[in-house]
Design an enzyme around this catalytic site. Structure first.
Site: not given
Ligand code: ZN
Length: 170
Positions: A43, A48, A88-89, A130-131, A134
């Site tokens: 994701g 991000q 998380c990226l 999670h996304e 953001h």
């Protein structure tokens, strides 16, 4: 385009609804896809990549043919509770158990502007929560238990020191 890494301030902004799907959006989405698959993520949210709009890419099956781009997404139902590890990226090297709903129902639009209803479970439900966090400037460190947060603090301190040194780019 780069994946923005903590503690970049764009990660803390509340993203704006996307009101027009134009060529620029298509181009950015394509770059986001490339970044996400390159980083082996499941994701990626627009903030991000330093793009503060309500758009996320979610692909927990690595199946590029299915619907993976979700615009102005909203979770309308949550059920169950699971405590599982996630990453998380935007936080390279940080992983932690986070409590999330097991199952979600959501509404969103696709790139054609069609309204979608999504039901997701397990990893996909986790990715959705999670996304979407953001988009409101909420990060997974905010949802860690105090003990996990403490355990992650050396890596977080390192990211705070490094700042832009660890960006992934295409
Ligand atoms: Zn993330």
């Amino acid at each position: 385009m780069n994946i923005v890494v903590y503690p970049d301030q764009v990660l803390r902004q509340k993203a704006k609804p996307l009101t027009q799907i134009n060529k620029e959006v298509y181009q950015k989405v394509e770059q986001m896809m490339e970044l996400m698959y390159q980083a082996q993520g499941v994701g990626l949210a627009a903030p991000q990549v330093d793009w503060s709009v309500r758009l996320v890419i979610i692909d927990t099956n690595s199946n590029k043919s299915e619907e993976t781009v979700f615009i102005n997404p909203v979770i309308i139902e949550e059920a169950g509770e699971v405590n599982k590890e996630e990453g998380c990226l935007s936080f390279p090297g940080v992983r932690s158990k986070i409590i999330r709903a097991h199952r979600i129902k959501a509404h969103a639009y696709n790139l054609k502007g069609q309204k979608l209803e999504i039901v997701a479970e397990g990893l996909a439900a986790r990715a959705w929560q999670h996304e979407l966090d953001h988009l409101d400037g909420t990060l997974f460190i905010d949802r860690m238990s105090p003990a996990s947060r403490l355990a992650s603090s050396p890596q977080l301190k390192e990211l705070e020191r490094d700042k832009k040194a660890t960006r992934i780019s295409v």
